[in-house]
Design a protein around this motif. Structure first.
Motif, PDB file in Angstrom:
ATOM      1  N   PHE A 173      28.336  38.420 -15.575  1.00 54.77           N
ATOM      2  CA  PHE A 173      29.751  38.414 -15.938  1.00 54.77           C
ATOM      3  C   PHE A 173      30.633  38.670 -14.717  1.00 54.77           C
ATOM      4  N   ALA A 174      30.188  39.546 -13.835  1.00 52.98           N
ATOM      5  CA  ALA A 174      30.955  39.802 -12.611  1.00 52.98           C
ATOM      6  C   ALA A 174      31.003  38.560 -11.723  1.00 52.98           C
ATOM      7  N   ALA A 175      29.892  37.829 -11.664  1.00 57.64           N
ATOM      8  CA  ALA A 175      29.888  36.587 -10.887  1.00 57.64           C
ATOM      9  C   ALA A 175      30.909  35.597 -11.459  1.00 57.64           C
ATOM     10  N   TRP A 176      30.992  35.527 -12.801  1.00 60.03           N
ATOM     11  CA  TRP A 176      31.990  34.672 -13.455  1.00 60.03           C
ATOM     12  C   TRP A 176      33.408  35.142 -13.125  1.00 60.03           C
ATOM     13  N   GLU A 177      33.643  36.441 -13.147  1.00 59.12           N
ATOM     14  CA  GLU A 177      34.980  36.962 -12.847  1.00 59.12           C
ATOM     15  C   GLU A 177      35.368  36.681 -11.385  1.00 59.12           C
ATOM     16  N   ARG A 178      34.400  36.831 -10.489  1.00 57.65           N
ATOM     17  CA  ARG A 178      34.702  36.523  -9.080  1.00 57.65           C
ATOM     18  C   ARG A 178      35.036  35.048  -8.914  1.00 57.65           C
ATOM     19  N   TRP A 179      34.340  34.194  -9.637  1.00 60.81           N
ATOM     20  CA  TRP A 179      34.645  32.759  -9.562  1.00 60.81           C
ATOM     21  C   TRP A 179      36.005  32.466 -10.189  1.00 60.81           C
ATOM     22  N   LEU A 180      36.293  33.132 -11.322  1.00 59.80           N
ATOM     23  CA  LEU A 180      37.542  32.877 -12.045  1.00 59.80           C
ATOM     24  C   LEU A 180      38.761  33.252 -11.214  1.00 59.80           C
ATOM     25  N   LEU A 181      38.579  34.199 -10.311  1.00 63.26           N
ATOM     26  CA  LEU A 181      39.701  34.647  -9.482  1.00 63.26           C
ATOM     27  C   LEU A 181      40.301  33.498  -8.667  1.00 63.26           C
ATOM     28  N   ARG A 182      39.480  32.510  -8.361  1.00 60.81           N
ATOM     29  CA  ARG A 182      39.998  31.371  -7.592  1.00 60.81           C
ATOM     30  C   ARG A 182      41.007  30.579  -8.393  1.00 60.81           C
ATOM     31  N   LEU A 183      40.949  30.667  -9.726  1.00 65.79           N
ATOM     32  CA  LEU A 183      41.925  29.958 -10.554  1.00 65.79           C
ATOM     33  C   LEU A 183      43.327  30.506 -10.328  1.00 65.79           C
ATOM     34  N   LEU A 184      43.425  31.800 -10.021  1.00 62.32           N
ATOM     35  CA  LEU A 184      44.744  32.415  -9.827  1.00 62.32           C
ATOM     36  C   LEU A 184      45.241  32.253  -8.398  1.00 62.32           C
ATOM     37  N   ASP A 185      44.451  32.716  -7.441  1.00 64.71           N
ATOM     38  CA  ASP A 185      44.976  32.767  -6.070  1.00 64.71           C
ATOM     39  C   ASP A 185      44.056  32.149  -5.037  1.00 64.71           C
ATOM     40  N   GLY A 186      43.017  31.493  -5.476  1.00 68.42           N
ATOM     41  CA  GLY A 186      42.114  30.839  -4.531  1.00 68.42           C
ATOM     42  C   GLY A 186      41.221  31.783  -3.757  1.00 68.42           C
ATOM     43  N   THR A 187      41.217  33.072  -4.138  1.00 66.13           N
ATOM     44  CA  THR A 187      40.405  34.049  -3.418  1.00 66.13           C
ATOM     45  C   THR A 187      38.927  33.827  -3.686  1.00 66.13           C
ATOM     46  N   ARG A 188      38.126  33.933  -2.630  1.00 69.83           N
ATOM     47  CA  ARG A 188      36.666  33.889  -2.769  1.00 69.83           C
ATOM     48  C   ARG A 188      36.136  35.284  -2.463  1.00 69.83           C
ATOM     49  N   LEU A 189      35.674  35.958  -3.489  1.00 68.70           N
ATOM     50  CA  LEU A 189      35.119  37.291  -3.290  1.00 68.70           C
ATOM     51  C   LEU A 189      33.647  37.184  -2.925  1.00 68.70           C
ATOM     52  N   ALA A 190      33.247  37.975  -1.937  1.00 68.89           N
ATOM     53  CA  ALA A 190      31.837  37.982  -1.541  1.00 68.89           C
ATOM     54  C   ALA A 190      30.995  38.683  -2.599  1.00 68.89           C
ATOM     55  N   ASP A 191      29.758  38.247  -2.718  1.00 69.87           N
ATOM     56  CA  ASP A 191      28.815  38.867  -3.648  1.00 69.87           C
ATOM     57  C   ASP A 191      28.332  40.187  -3.030  1.00 69.87           C
ATOM     58  N   PRO A 192      28.481  41.311  -3.747  1.00 70.34           N
ATOM     59  CA  PRO A 192      28.073  42.590  -3.148  1.00 70.34           C
ATOM     60  C   PRO A 192      26.574  42.824  -3.172  1.00 70.34           C
ATOM     61  N   HIS A 193      25.819  41.960  -3.852  1.00 70.25           N
ATOM     62  CA  HIS A 193      24.388  42.215  -4.015  1.00 70.25           C
ATOM     63  C   HIS A 193      23.607  41.760  -2.788  1.00 70.25           C
ATOM     64  N   GLN A 194      22.510  42.462  -2.545  1.00 69.08           N
ATOM     65  CA  GLN A 194      21.592  42.091  -1.480  1.00 69.08           C
ATOM     66  C   GLN A 194      20.548  41.120  -2.018  1.00 69.08           C
ATOM     67  N   LEU A 195      19.945  40.369  -1.100  1.00 71.44           N
ATOM     68  CA  LEU A 195      18.844  39.492  -1.476  1.00 71.44           C
ATOM     69  C   LEU A 195      17.560  40.304  -1.491  1.00 71.44           C
ATOM     70  N   PRO A 196      16.726  40.111  -2.506  1.00 73.81           N
ATOM     71  CA  PRO A 196      15.451  40.849  -2.527  1.00 73.81           C
ATOM     72  C   PRO A 196      14.594  40.467  -1.324  1.00 73.81           C
ATOM     73  N   THR A 197      13.891  41.463  -0.822  1.00 73.44           N
ATOM     74  CA  THR A 197      13.011  41.200   0.318  1.00 73.44           C
ATOM     75  C   THR A 197      11.730  40.509  -0.103  1.00 73.44           C
ATOM     76  N   ARG A 198      11.434  40.541  -1.402  1.00 74.58           N
ATOM     77  CA  ARG A 198      10.251  39.860  -1.913  1.00 74.58           C
ATOM     78  C   ARG A 198      10.648  38.925  -3.040  1.00 74.58           C
ATOM     79  N   PRO A 199       9.927  37.831  -3.208  1.00 74.96           N
ATOM     80  CA  PRO A 199      10.233  36.926  -4.307  1.00 74.96           C
ATOM     81  C   PRO A 199       9.748  37.505  -5.629  1.00 74.96           C
ATOM     82  N   GLY A 200      10.249  36.939  -6.697  1.00 78.22           N
ATOM     83  CA  GLY A 200       9.766  37.348  -8.016  1.00 78.22           C
ATOM     84  C   GLY A 200      10.752  38.233  -8.755  1.00 78.22           C
ATOM     85  N   LEU A 201      10.607  38.203 -10.100  1.00 70.34           N
ATOM     86  CA  LEU A 201      11.495  38.973 -10.964  1.00 70.34           C
ATOM     87  C   LEU A 201      11.353  40.489 -10.786  1.00 70.34           C
TER      88      LEU A 201
END
Length: 428
Positions: free
Chosen positions: A72-100
């Protein structure tokens, strides 16, 4: 544009003629509709998980609800571009290992996950009514007033404006239309202000915090350093291979020809022979140095052939077996090769082994290289800097190194590096 850009738009003389009021209305309507769906979904999921938790089946669902804020946060960050064109960076890190499992462990440890969950609850139960009420009032009330005259002319007798009063006069209905036009312009300001305030809340809660920004910059910086280090090592290897090595080869050939012209048994022949041996030894040493920097076979043919080449130069017989789907990223191949080279050097110097084996395979996004020997064992990373330095080198590409070497042997050194093959050469 960003949050400050919205406020600058509000202060501009041409604000009412710009698209900003309509973008603000669209932003609030879409976020409000999404909030309604989110509220319904959360209520249903929470009730279902609570009921199923009695028989323990709902416990994983309850744990999973903690992560509902991530999409939902990813959707909200994307939706923000509808208002002011802002691109918010994703605060999450990439996992160091693959898999769920690795992804879940990382997400549950991140502060951003819990901030996003808090915002999601806020959006589901508080924000969406405000969004829809503000957007509805700013659009519906002026629309009713503007439609009074057309509806009256269509009905011919009367029109109920906002269900509050009956209008029979076209003059009054026309006046209401003018009032509606003024209301539409007047309501544009609070409408945009509410949208800008909501966007500021999204930026506050869903953008990377100070620590997350520093971690992201450190990860990016480390990747740039690794790339720069590999590029510099390749340049040095190329310069030595094409420059110094070729000159030494030419010198050795010249000395060899000079020996043919020197009188046999003379002092000159002896000196030329000694110079020839020195040149050959220097050339051999330079070749070993070049192989230690970055062997050409690793660049041209990849990790399996480079490890086979290293095994051929080992004084201990080494069996090499690789099963890879294709070439790995250069940094991964380099880290894997130098881990194998260091392991073979240790086997030759310290293990007393009669045979060794190199096995490599790739599965589930993980490159695994095992180097084993039948030596006396007892290798301990705490006893020296060799294995520790090797572990540090592997960690640069997010890999891990483990050593199993009980006294009496055997010894197994395992390198695991998460990566994705560059060029698949066969399926499976």
């Amino acid at each position: 544009m960003g949050g400050n850009g919205v406020w600058r738009e509000v202060k501009r003389p041409g604000f009412l003629r710009s698209a900003m009021p309509w973008r603000a209305a669209g932003y609030l309507l879409v976020s409000g509709a999404a909030g309604v769906l989110l509220c319904a979904g959360l209520l249903v999921a929470t009730v279902a998980a609570g009921v199923l938790a009695v028989v323990l089946v709902g416990l994983p669902l309850l744990a999973g609800l903690a992560l509902v804020g991530v999409p939902f946060a990813a959707w909200e960050r994307w939706l923000l571009r509808l208002l002011d064109g802002t691109r918010l960076a994703d605060p999450h890190q990439l996992p160091t290992r693959p898999g769920l499992p690795a992804w879940l462990r990382l997400r549950y440890r991140e502060q951003a996950t819990w901030r996003e969950l808090g915002f999601t609850v806020l959006a589901a139960f508080v924000l969406w009514p405000i969004d829809l009420v503000v957007a509805g009032c700013a659009l519906v009330v002026p629309a009713y007033l503007l439609a009074a005259l057309p509806l009256l002319l269509a009905d011919g007798e009367q029109v109920n404006v906002l269900k509050l009063w009956e209008v029979h006069s076209p003059v009054v209905a026309g006046g209401l239309g003018i009032v509606g036009l003024a209301a539409l312009a007047l309501f544009a300001y609070p409408l945009t202000a509410v949208a800008a305030g909501r966007a500021a809340l999204v930026r506050l809660l869903l953008s990377p915090g100070g620590q997350e920004l520093r971690i992201g910059e450190l990860v990016s910086s480390r990747a740039r350093l690794v790339d720069a280090f590999e590029a510099e090592r390749r340049r040095i290897e190329r310069d030595l291979h094409d420059g110094a090595q070729q000159r030494l080869v030419a010198l050795s050939m010249t000395l060899g020809l000079a020996r043919l012209d020197a009188p046999p048994g003379s002092a000159l022949a002896a000196q030329l022979a000694a110079a020839h041996r020195e040149a050959d030894e220097a050339l051999s040493g330079l070749r070993e140095l070049i192989n230690g920097i970055h062997p050409q076979v690793l660049t041209d043919r990849g990790l399996p052939d480079a490890c086979a080449d290293a095994a051929d130069r080992s004084p201990v017989p080494v069996e090499v077996r690789f099963d890879l789907p294709g070439r790995m990223p250069p940094a991964v191949e380099s880290a894997g090769y130098f881990a194998v080279s260091e392991a073979l050097a240790n086997i030759a110097k310290h293990s007393g082994a009669g045979a060794a084996r190199i096995e490599g395979h790739y599965a589930d996004g993980l490159l695994t290289i095992d180097v084993s020997d039948d030596g006396g064992g007892g290798a301990d990373p705490a006893d020296g800097t060799g294995l520790t330095g090797l572990a540090d080198r592997v960690s640069v590409v997010d890999g891990t190194l483990t050593v199993s070497s009980p006294p009496g042997g055997p010894t197994l050194l395992r390198v695991e590096i998460p990566c994705t093959p560059l060029i698949p050469t066969r399926s499976g």
